[in-house]
Design a protein around this motif. Structure first.
Motif: not given
Length: 202
Positions: A92-119
């Protein structure tokens, strides 16, 4: 202190401390080539807590057992509620924060995307919860191992990092809840890693 003077001073303090916090962690490439991140637009993220150590307690179980017993002595059931919150803070807190800041800083989506080619496999190896008792406080700190793999073949590691000594806390000092301090450490982990990768591949 005049309340109209206090707010700008707090803002200035936050601005001054933010770069120091971001530079505090240590990022190391353990294996692979960061160039593997080129041309990846979306990352699935999977978080694990294998062999997690917490503070001076060693194994996470030791920490949970002590805190739970201490709280239950003060008030029946309080320790059980604390344990539930401690575990639920991950999703509820740690994982969403990582995804949010990684996505915002890299300008690439990171999160629960199970069909994405890379994890991105994010395994937390150490957490220092820190504390804040008003007149004295210690920031949280998090160590992680982060590995880029092919989603279809997670045993194939493309790049592996360690991101250690990432601090976490509210720069204004309003982080009396350990979940706030730790979640900020995850936010900084995501942000710092994204900046590191962008610098290497651009």
């Amino acid at each position: 202190m005049n309340k109209y003077l206090k707010a700008p001073k707090l803002l200035l303090l936050a601005i001054m401390l933010a770069p120091q916090l971001l530079m505090a962690q240590k990022i190391k490439v353990v294996s692979g080539d960061v160039a593997a991140f080129k041309n990846i637009d979306t990352f699935n993220t999977v978080f694990t807590y294998n062999n997690l150590k917490v503070g001076k307690e060693g194994d996470e179980k030791n920490y949970i057992d002590r805190k739970k017993a201490d709280y239950n002595k003060k008030e029946a059931g309080k320790g059980d509620a604390w344990e539930k919150a401690w575990k639920e803070d991950r999703s509820s807190r740690y994982e969403p924060k990582f995804n949010e800041l990684f996505s915002k800083t890299s300008e690439h989506a990171a999160g629960d995307f199970k069909t994405a080619r890379y994890t991105l496999l994010v395994n937390t190896t150490f957490i220092e919860p820190g504390f804040n008792v008003g007149i004295h406080r210690e920031r949280a700190r998090v160590d992680t191992e982060i590995t880029l793999v092919e989603t279809a073949n997670p045993t194939k590691e493309l790049v592996k990092f360690t991101v250690d000594d990432t601090p976490g806390g509210d720069v204004f000092g309003f982080d009396y809840d350990s979940g706030v301090r730790i979640s900020e450490a995850y936010a900084l982990t995501g942000k710092a890693l994204a900046k590191y990768i962008s610098k290497k591949i651009n």
